[in-house]
Enzyme design. Sequence first.
Site, mmCIF file in Angstrom:
data_model
loop_
_atom_site.group_PDB
_atom_site.id
_atom_site.type_symbol
_atom_site.label_atom_id
_atom_site.label_comp_id
_atom_site.label_asym_id
_atom_site.label_seq_id
_atom_site.Cartn_x
_atom_site.Cartn_y
_atom_site.Cartn_z
ATOM 1 N N LEU A 23 0.843 -1.019 0.100
ATOM 2 C CA LEU A 23 0.033 -0.161 -0.271
ATOM 3 C C LEU A 23 0.884 1.391 0.079
ATOM 4 O O LEU A 23 0.547 2.398 -0.262
ATOM 5 C CB LEU A 23 -0.897 0.132 1.287
ATOM 6 N N GLY A 24 2.023 1.287 -0.053
ATOM 7 C CA GLY A 24 2.657 2.481 0.483
ATOM 8 C C GLY A 24 3.956 2.323 1.300
ATOM 9 O O GLY A 24 4.288 0.953 1.718
ATOM 10 N N GLY A 26 7.227 4.473 3.870
ATOM 11 C CA GLY A 26 7.430 5.734 4.912
ATOM 12 C C GLY A 26 8.215 6.174 5.776
ATOM 13 O O GLY A 26 9.264 4.985 5.356
ATOM 14 N N GLY A 27 8.323 6.658 6.303
ATOM 15 C CA GLY A 27 9.877 7.346 7.213
ATOM 16 C C GLY A 27 9.493 5.653 8.035
ATOM 17 O O GLY A 27 10.748 5.489 8.468
ATOM 18 N N MET A 28 8.600 5.307 8.511
ATOM 19 C CA MET A 28 9.101 4.053 8.839
ATOM 20 C C MET A 28 9.185 2.872 8.852
ATOM 21 O O MET A 28 9.174 1.940 9.147
ATOM 22 C CB MET A 28 7.676 3.594 10.457
ATOM 23 N N GLY A 29 8.536 2.128 7.737
ATOM 24 C CA GLY A 29 8.930 0.763 6.663
ATOM 25 C C GLY A 29 7.719 1.525 5.933
ATOM 26 O O GLY A 29 7.196 2.008 5.257
ATOM 27 N N VAL A 31 3.627 -0.881 4.153
ATOM 28 C CA VAL A 31 2.313 -1.162 4.135
ATOM 29 C C VAL A 31 1.861 -1.813 3.782
ATOM 30 O O VAL A 31 2.243 -1.705 2.387
ATOM 31 C CB VAL A 31 1.494 0.862 4.507
ATOM 32 N N ASP A 139 1.625 14.698 13.216
ATOM 33 C CA ASP A 139 2.198 15.026 11.884
ATOM 34 C C ASP A 139 0.420 14.678 11.239
ATOM 35 O O ASP A 139 0.876 14.059 9.910
ATOM 36 C CB ASP A 139 3.002 13.627 10.718
#
Length: 593
Positions: A23-24, A26-29, A31, A139
């Site tokens: 699904l995408g 991001g900065g954390m990992g 999805v 955020d």
Amino acid sequence: MRPEPLRPHDPVRLGSYELVGRLGEGGMGTVYLAKTAAGTQVAVKVVRADLSPDDEFRRRFRSEVARARQVPPFCTAEVLDADPDADHPYLVVEYVDGPTLAQVVDDRGPLTAANLHSVAIGVATALTAIHGAGVIHRDLKPRNVLLAPGTPKVIDFGIARAVGSTATGNTAPEFMMGTVAYMAPERFGDAEVPLTAAADIFAWGGVVMYAGTGRTPFGGDSPPATAGRILTQEPDLSGLPDPLRELVAYALRKNPAERPSARELLDLLVAGPSRPAATAAALAGQPDLRAAASQAQSVTGVLTAPAPGTPAGLGQPVATGEPPVPEGPTVPVSAVPGLVEPDRPDGRRRRWFLPAAILVLILAVVAGTMMIVFGSPADPTAGPAGTTPATTSAPAPAPPAGPVLITDDLDKNRLWLAKTEPDGRSSCVFTGGELHVRIVARPLYKCRGPQDTLPEDLTIDVGVRLLTDGACAAVWYHFKLPHGGRLVRICQDNIFVGTHQSAEVTVTRTLPLDNPIAVGGPPTRIGLHVTGETVTVTRDGVSLGDAPLGNVEIMGNRVLLGVFLDRDTPDTGSAEVAFDHIEVRGPSAPGPR
């Protein structure tokens, strides 16, 4: 929003979840779209491999997940599960199938008046729930608001950030161009000063402005220019309709102590004296949104009406269930003659300055954009308990109950029995006219109770006292050994409603307590009224809210009492609670489930 196929290096399973698409990132990992064993779609965020070995990150991730799971699902993507101790820590949240606010505005232009008010109410409702659970989003932006069927959903709240994050949440390299536009002035200040909920309120103002006009209130052609305008200029709110313009201006005040709370915003949006026709139309057309806003209000207190002749929401004291928003750090702003704070009580004014360090910090943010991608538009995932409000709504009456099936004063061996385990670490004893349940270095303990066969629809009323910090009283119902049953935990600041099967405890609804239960205080009467697929929880005869029983198959019919250690208390600690006079009644009227 269509997921992408899994890539060759992607896992195909995490715990009990089957991963079916991406699904995408991001900065954390990363999805993933996943399915539970029952076939329910969920979103699973997997922490980046380089963060997994970091013990400090895991500790913070574990702590923040525990708190985020307490957020009621009012216009939020609910946190369902997490495993911070896995080789690759992951977080499971409700999957919301809908476009982001950023995508809708980019593709179709600003929202119409009714839809704009729906978003304003939905995001304020979500922040009321988030802040009421002691969580700060950190955020909030259009990409983190999903326009799902029924209600808008705020996602990605309160969970540990990636590279450069600190516990303060102030400016770090991860905050990129799309995020700077929604950052409060105090976020460019001292990184050692803790972030407060007021920063989310500032972001709410920016999100509503963007939704209504397609631009941000401090638009600049670069992150430094935008940050400079946030620090030194008043917002440009042209094109935003009244009275939303007034509320957005209220939320965008430079001084965090002068902004409203999320609950105040919600009250002014849905029940203010000058509520616009567009807001009424938005609620009338979206019953789910009306219900979510009402539920959020029901657990966080009620706004005191403004004094006659005073503009709604401006300068009025508010009685809410949220903690007061503390004043954040002052943001120095230089070379701006006349930009001062309002008069302080001592008659002095405080001028704001912009040191070179702030400009260096802003440039660092720009440099960070070249190194880190904060997140993709395809990511569809998602202060302490409140004080006693000065004004409360009329208490909702307790639901009706039927004939008495079980009654016990819990002052001696009768239906519930005394027992002490051989190791002395767990006990149920009668003392002082109460049933005391105690554990030492154990997570929970249940007292032996009646074997009566009880109906599925029933009402339980029992007196509860919390005798030690970190202790939660526990009431099991629909219980059967060894399968487990449904569980309600009564803790100092919250009541958690869910299930307990084997070693797994799930939460379907968290009910924050405006007036926390005092440790060692007098008994409080807790009521559970089970009808169909819903349980209504009451405290001293006043309804706290409803919770779904969930789709977990429960086969039992017993009622048990016991003790739980609060999730934030070490397992090596002890906990003790007391119960007095329990009454179990059948349904008030027969009828099919």
